[in-house]
Design a protein around this motif. Structure first.
Motif, PDB file in Angstrom:
ATOM      1  N   VAL A   4       0.866  -1.172   0.000  1.00  0.00           N
ATOM      2  CA  VAL A   4       0.000   0.000   0.000  1.00  0.00           C
ATOM      3  C   VAL A   4       0.902   1.221   0.000  1.00  0.00           C
ATOM      4  CG1 VAL A   4      -1.764   1.331   1.217  1.00  0.00           C
ATOM      5  CG2 VAL A   4      -1.851  -1.179   1.252  1.00  0.00           C
ATOM      6  N   THR A  31      -1.841  -1.255  -3.879  1.00  0.00           N
ATOM      7  CA  THR A  31      -2.860  -0.215  -3.713  1.00  0.00           C
ATOM      8  C   THR A  31      -2.186   1.142  -3.549  1.00  0.00           C
ATOM      9  OG1 THR A  31      -4.408  -1.745  -2.646  1.00  0.00           O
ATOM     10  CG2 THR A  31      -4.764   0.607  -2.267  1.00  0.00           C
ATOM     11  N   LYS A  56      -8.443   4.113 -12.228  1.00  0.00           N
ATOM     12  CA  LYS A  56      -9.527   3.348 -11.613  1.00  0.00           C
ATOM     13  C   LYS A  56     -10.313   2.569 -12.660  1.00  0.00           C
ATOM     14  CE  LYS A  56     -11.946   5.533  -8.435  1.00  0.00           C
ATOM     15  NZ  LYS A  56     -11.744   4.779  -7.176  1.00  0.00           N
ATOM     16  N   LYS A  61      -5.781  -0.497  -8.455  1.00  0.00           N
ATOM     17  CA  LYS A  61      -6.259  -0.252  -7.092  1.00  0.00           C
ATOM     18  C   LYS A  61      -5.794   1.126  -6.630  1.00  0.00           C
ATOM     19  CE  LYS A  61      -6.184  -5.178  -5.989  1.00  0.00           C
ATOM     20  NZ  LYS A  61      -5.605  -6.239  -5.129  1.00  0.00           N
ATOM     21  N   THR A  63      -7.200   4.887  -5.078  1.00  0.00           N
ATOM     22  CA  THR A  63      -8.301   5.609  -4.451  1.00  0.00           C
ATOM     23  C   THR A  63      -7.780   6.926  -3.896  1.00  0.00           C
ATOM     24  OG1 THR A  63     -10.154   5.404  -2.892  1.00  0.00           O
ATOM     25  CG2 THR A  63      -8.000   4.636  -2.128  1.00  0.00           C
TER      26      THR A  63
END
Length: 230
Positions: A4, A31, A56, A61, A63
């Motif tokens: 991440v 992510t 996206k 992944k 956001t």
């Protein structure tokens, strides 16, 4: 092992964002979380948002959280008593690049509305809390107060482990130098700042970088501003 990566305030610095992503090199299983304030101050707000939407749509992944600059736009959009034209001029007169998101009919296309309205106030992982500005630990329900989550400053010394289950808070919003960010990581601090002032290249010493942080190996990545604006 998937990773991440958390990225600080982009503020319209499109080319710097792309260079940082190349430097980080996230894989398909990884992510990427942007901490909000994708827009305003820098020269390419719309290009930044278009790119995040494209990632996206391609299934990556990726956001983003809501920052105070996106929240300002959302608050104006949410006023049902304001016509599209009035909304355009209100946002045009505001300090920012909001007008870039309107079409020729003074309307905000649905895909932009959907994107901005879908921004999250915060994200929790097993060991981290990701938020744009921070947490107001003086409130009884701090995670219900969107204003403080997106605007609070100088709150880190009030960190209360019981409120966040001992998680490390990673945030943007309040400018820091790359050395301050690195010091927080190296010292094992429970609050890690990532807004290394990308738009302040040449204006604030130790800033002018866009920064990413890998949650799994606690590594920082810095990309100097390459936008070339005054």
């Amino acid at each position: 092992m998937s990773h991440v990566y958390v990225i600080g305030d982009v503020h319209g610095c499109y080319y710097t964002m792309m260079a940082l992503m190349d430097r980080v090199g996230p894989g398909a299983a990884d992510t990427v979380v942007f901490l909000g304030d994708l827009i305003n101050k820098g020269p390419y707000s719309k290009k930044v948002v278009d790119q995040v939407i494209e990632w996206k749509e391609k299934g990556f992944k990726v956001t983003s959280l809501v920052g105070n600059h996106e929240l300002k736009m959302l608050n104006m959009i949410g006023n049902e008593n304001v016509s599209e034209l009035d909304l355009y001029w209100k946002l045009y007169s505001a300090q920012g690049a909001y007008e870039e998101f309107f079409n020729a009919d003074y309307e905000i296309p649905k895909h932009y509305l959907s994107f901005f309205k879908g921004l999250k106030p915060y994200i929790e992982t097993d060991n981290h809390l990701l938020v744009h500005a921070g947490v107001d630990f003086s409130l009884s329900a701090p995670f219900e107060d969107l204003k403080s989550l997106t605007t609070i400053r100088d709150w880190a010394e009030n960190y209360a482990p019981s409120v966040v289950n001992g998680k490390t808070i990673v945030h943007g919003h309040q400018n820091c130098t790359v050395m301050q960010a690195q010091k927080a990581v190296d010292s094992g601090a429970k609050v890690i700042p990532l807004d290394t002032g990308c738009v302040y290249y040449g204006k604030k010493q130790g800033m002018g970088y866009l920064t990413a942080f890998s949650l799994s190996d606690e590594k920082l990545y810095h990309q100097i501003n390459i936008e070339g604006f005054d």
